[in-house]
Design an enzyme around this catalytic site. Structure first.
Site, PDB file in Angstrom:
ATOM      1  N   HIS A 279      14.821 -22.901   2.868  1.00  0.00           N
ATOM      2  CA  HIS A 279      15.016 -22.873   4.322  1.00  0.00           C
ATOM      3  C   HIS A 279      16.333 -22.161   4.660  1.00  0.00           C
ATOM      4  CE1 HIS A 279      14.576 -24.645   8.445  1.00  0.00           C
ATOM      5  NE2 HIS A 279      15.883 -24.465   8.441  1.00  0.00           N
ATOM      6  N   GLU A 280      17.417 -22.609   4.045  1.00  0.00           N
ATOM      7  CA  GLU A 280      18.722 -22.010   4.366  1.00  0.00           C
ATOM      8  C   GLU A 280      18.792 -20.570   3.863  1.00  0.00           C
ATOM      9  OE1 GLU A 280      20.325 -23.510   6.543  1.00  0.00           O
ATOM     10  OE2 GLU A 280      19.357 -25.475   6.335  1.00  0.00           O
ATOM     11  N   HIS A 283      17.486 -18.386   6.605  1.00  0.00           N
ATOM     12  CA  HIS A 283      18.536 -18.114   7.606  1.00  0.00           C
ATOM     13  C   HIS A 283      19.507 -17.067   7.057  1.00  0.00           C
ATOM     14  CE1 HIS A 283      17.584 -21.130  10.603  1.00  0.00           C
ATOM     15  NE2 HIS A 283      17.660 -22.144   9.754  1.00  0.00           N
ATOM     16  N   GLU A 309      15.131 -19.682  13.264  1.00  0.00           N
ATOM     17  CA  GLU A 309      14.337 -20.718  12.602  1.00  0.00           C
ATOM     18  C   GLU A 309      13.021 -20.146  12.063  1.00  0.00           C
ATOM     19  OE1 GLU A 309      15.735 -23.464  11.981  1.00  0.00           O
ATOM     20  OE2 GLU A 309      14.139 -24.870  11.453  1.00  0.00           O
TER      21      GLU A 309
HETATM   22 ZN    ZN Z   1      16.956 -24.127  10.225  1.00  0.00          ZN
END
Ligand code: ZN
Length: 515
Positions: A279-280, A283, A309
């Site tokens: 997830h990170e 980003h 996101e």
């Molecule tokens: Zn996030």
């Protein structure tokens, strides 16, 4: 799609040079504050909190002054009058000036006293929220939430909203430019109906996947080596980034050449460490992929939290919870954990990575239930800001909605309306960006699959580069060129629509749960 020449190389107007320099300096001050925030979450000794607060307050004030001073206002007006810079509305210079004007007008709408009052309230109410959550007692937080709602309503008044709009719209603009509550509602309503139907069928399945993968006990140092391997395989550049540990995983991008992410480890939940890391990384790949020629300017920054996101969820879910990803990743479990993971086969790991369990905590929710958590928060904060809901009634309404949306009984306020930090940070209008990110990620991924033949089959061979390059060209390099709804149309050929996410979820869960 975008002009390859940089704005700076084609124009020589003194007002333009002065304006972009001032804006870049304001961005630099903000990114210096970002380094201090990162340090606070990862390295700072506990007693450092007081001087750190003073450092951050000074930097916030300096950045705000730089952006809102009279000189900046004059430079914007001067640039708006130079035909060569603005006549072609799609030019880099015209887009840059429009976005700087937008930021300037937003920042100058709010009187300085309100900025100070907000900062003070945020620090106090976060403190009281943390204590109330610890004691699972909403009554301790109620007076502070009342102050938060009051201040946010006054702040919304300063910004104003369209005749057919409402206060929520004025606040959402900071997180998702152009987003209104009515639009969010129009996107969320069909989503809710089909999600509830899907959830009902999933929970009624007679062949749910095994949860054994989520119960493996694996040493944390091996987990760290494993997630670092996956992070660099999917495209996180460790020469321009770091991976550290924090309680709540996050990503801080200071410049495309310096992007920090964090993750977390639990001995008995490697899936959480992997999901958080991917997830990170999503980003971070966005931040590392921003256009360096426009660093510190609107064309070199992420366009919204929803689009941000979408990048994190795409790598976490569409990639990291796909069968093809696990065909590639499954052998790594043996490589890093030896016999500890030896009893599971590929199906058990893939099924375990996709297990659905309605629960109370948003940040731990699976893909099928996550968006329900967001809808509940959106409906509540919208009603609070409109004056349709009293603060004292929040816990009861929260419990009612969890019963209605997810069929579960909230046991206490800590697992209910006190679980998220956002409201105590004097922030409303933020939550829907999480669901918008999920919707954008599914729609972007659908477009990528159409444009890159064999995309998912490539994951099984560890080939993630084609997807990263596609995202870079279509989304990262665009910066703030288009507002999010327009970006979606340019990239996918269609306005944002919940069908893409629902088709993706229904397809996946039908296979895994034998629906
Ligand atoms: Zn996030």
């Amino acid at each position: 799609m975008s002009s390859t020449s940089t704005a700076e190389s084609t124009t020589t107007h003194p007002a333009w040079d002065a304006l972009t320099t001032a804006f870049q300096e304001a961005t630099l001050i903000g990114s210096a504050a970002g380094v201090l925030h990162w340090d606070q979450e990862t390295k700072m000794p506990p007693e450092g909190i007081e001087p750190r607060g003073m450092q951050l307050a000074v930097l916030a004030r300096l950045a705000h002054e730089k952006l809102t001073c009279e000189e900046t206002g004059n430079l914007i007006a001067e640039c708006e009058g130079i035909a060569e810079l603005v006549d072609d509305e799609a030019s880099d210079t015209a887009v840059t000036i429009r976005r700087i004007r937008h930021d300037y007008d937003r920042a100058t709408c709010i009187p300085g006293e309100l900025v100070g009052e907000e900062a003070m309230l945020a620090s106090q109410s976060q403190h009281h929220w943390a204590e109330a959550r610890r004691d699972a007692d909403f009554l301790q937080f109620e007076p502070w939430l009342t102050k938060v709602v009051d201040l946010l309503r006054r702040k919304a008044e300063c910004f104003g909203w369209a005749d057919d709009g409402e206060p929520w719209d004025a606040l959402a603009e900071d997180y998702e430019p152009g987003c209104t509550a009515a639009w969010v509602e129009s996107v969320f309503t069909p989503l809710r109906t089909r999600l509830q139907d899907l959830l009902h069928r999933v929970m009624g399945s007679s062949t749910p996947p095994s949860n054994a993968f989520n119960e493996l006990v694996l040493p944390v140092d091996r987990q760290e080596a494993f997630v670092r391997d996956v992070a660099s395989s999917i495209g996180f550049d460790f020469r321009r980034g770091r991976l550290d540990v924090s309680t709540h995983p996050f990503c801080s991008g200071f410049h495309p050449k310096d992007v920090r992410i964090t993750t977390r480890f639990h001995e008995n939940n490697v899936n959480d460490a992997l999901g958080s890391t991917m997830h990170e990384c999503g980003h971070a790949i966005y931040e590392q992929g921003l256009c360096q020629d426009h660093a510190g300017l609107p064309l070199g920054r992420a366009v919204s939290l929803g689009i941000h996101e979408s990048q994190s969820r795409l790598w976490e879910n569409q990639v990291g919870r796909s069968r093809q990803f696990w065909q590639w990743c499954f052998p790594k479990l043996g490589e890093y954990f030896g016999d500890a993971a030896g009893s599971l086969d590929l199906d058990a790991v893939y099924g375990g990575a996709n297990i659905v369990r309605p629960d109370f905590i948003r940040v731990e929710a699976d893909e099928a239930t996550y968006n329900m958590h967001i809808m509940i928060r959106f409906e509540i904060e919208r009603a609070l800001l409109k004056g349709d809901l009293e603060v004292c009634d929040v816990p009861a309404v929260w419990a009612e909605k969890y019963r209605d949306y997810l069929g579960i009984e909230v046991p206490n306020d800590a697992k209910g309306c006190l679980q998220d930090i956002h409201w105590s940070m004097v922030s409303m209008g933020y939550f829907p960006t999480y669901t918008l990110g999920n919707l954008y990620s599914a729609q972007f991924f659908d477009a990528a699959k159409r444009e890159i033949p064999g995309l998912e089959d490539g994951f099984a061979r560890g080939e993630f580069e084609p997807l990263r390059v596609w995202l870079n060209e279509n989304i990262h390099q665009q910066g703030c060129r288009y507002l999010p709804p327009k970006l979606c149309e340019v990239v996918t050929g269609a306005p944002l629509c919940s069908d893409f996410l629902l088709d993706y979820l229904e397809g996946k869960y039908s296979e895994i749960y034998g629906l």
